[in-house]
Design an enzyme around this catalytic site. Sequence first.
Site, PDB file in Angstrom:
ATOM      1  CB  SER A  78       1.247  -4.147  -1.119  1.00  0.00           C
ATOM      2  OG  SER A  78       1.118  -5.389  -1.780  1.00  0.00           O
ATOM      3  CG  ASN A  79       1.840  -2.450  -7.122  1.00  0.00           C
ATOM      4  OD1 ASN A  79       1.115  -1.473  -7.326  1.00  0.00           O
ATOM      5  ND2 ASN A  79       3.160  -2.362  -7.061  1.00  0.00           N
TER       6      ASN A  79
END
Length: 330
Positions: A78-79
Amino acid sequence: MTFSRLNDFSKVKLGHWPTPLVELQRLGSKLGVQLSIKRDDLTGLALGGNKTRKLEYILGDAVAQGCDTIITAGAAQSNHCRQTAAAAAMLGMKCHLMLGGVAPQCAQGNLLLDELLGAQIHWMGEQRKGEELDRLYRELNLSGSNPYIVPYGGSNELGAMGYVSAVQELALQQAGRAKFDCVIFASSSGGTHAGLTLGNALSNQWGSLVGINIDKLEAGGNLAKYIADLTSSSAIAMGLNQRFSADDIRLNSDYLGDGYGILSHADKEAIAMLANQEGILLDPVYSGRAFAGLIGMIRSGQISRGSRVLFWHTGGAPALFAYAASLSER
Ligand SMILES: *Cc1c(COP(=O)(O)O)cnc(C)c1O
């Protein structure tokens, strides 16, 4: 202008603004359109991305409430989680991440950065969308800390304000120039889409906004309705009268391929094209797929030749390293 209502919200500065707005002449003429790019991969928060804008408002609220611990959730790469971990570090807060999957042998890409940024990681198996955020909130609260939940993807009304304000930023950069016919970007948890929709309703910067859906369809396939409702509730939060329906939201689900994070041939072509024609790095999950959508829509005639197209780069390049096995030519 009604953008002034943004000043009613608490905000913390996490990025460097404005992000560059650049014309891509070589690639544009190759594709047959006037192509520009908005570089939200360059927000400056621990390798950047679109969550930086959302977190300025969400964590502004957390600071205003005197919280000391941030909790959020996402996929292992996840960014959003990486930027949240960086923002918490900047603000001197603790950060807990509830990530989908199981602990890998060796952390790579965003996950490696989460660790370096000091986040405490909880492996959640199938649950990568924050199903157990409330449980962790209660546990941390009982143990004496003052936690704050950042929703999955940072997509609530406060997060959407980040993209309302991004449209105001674009309007200043665009002043005096012809407006864009069409804006393309990667849409997933909906906050970016809602904020851009509301921002354009306030300032008319472009003709159409098309989110490329990168995740598999929700049960019932009603992401557009969800985004419309979030746009309306964001308008309410700003004290505005506009309301939105699913018909106001354009979501293109033609590029889902085999699903979230599974690279298609078109995704790889898009990533390689922007890299070797313009020296710009897309990511394997979101912006690569969105640019594949842009190419596909030009080739199919949905975007007409010669039109003024803005690609809104939402970041994500740190995940490239975690996808080396699918991306490498060897
Ligand atoms: C989260 C993310 C998106 C999608 O934004 P949403 O507001 O969740 O729809 C797009 N691109 C990248 C690189 C992201 O990390």
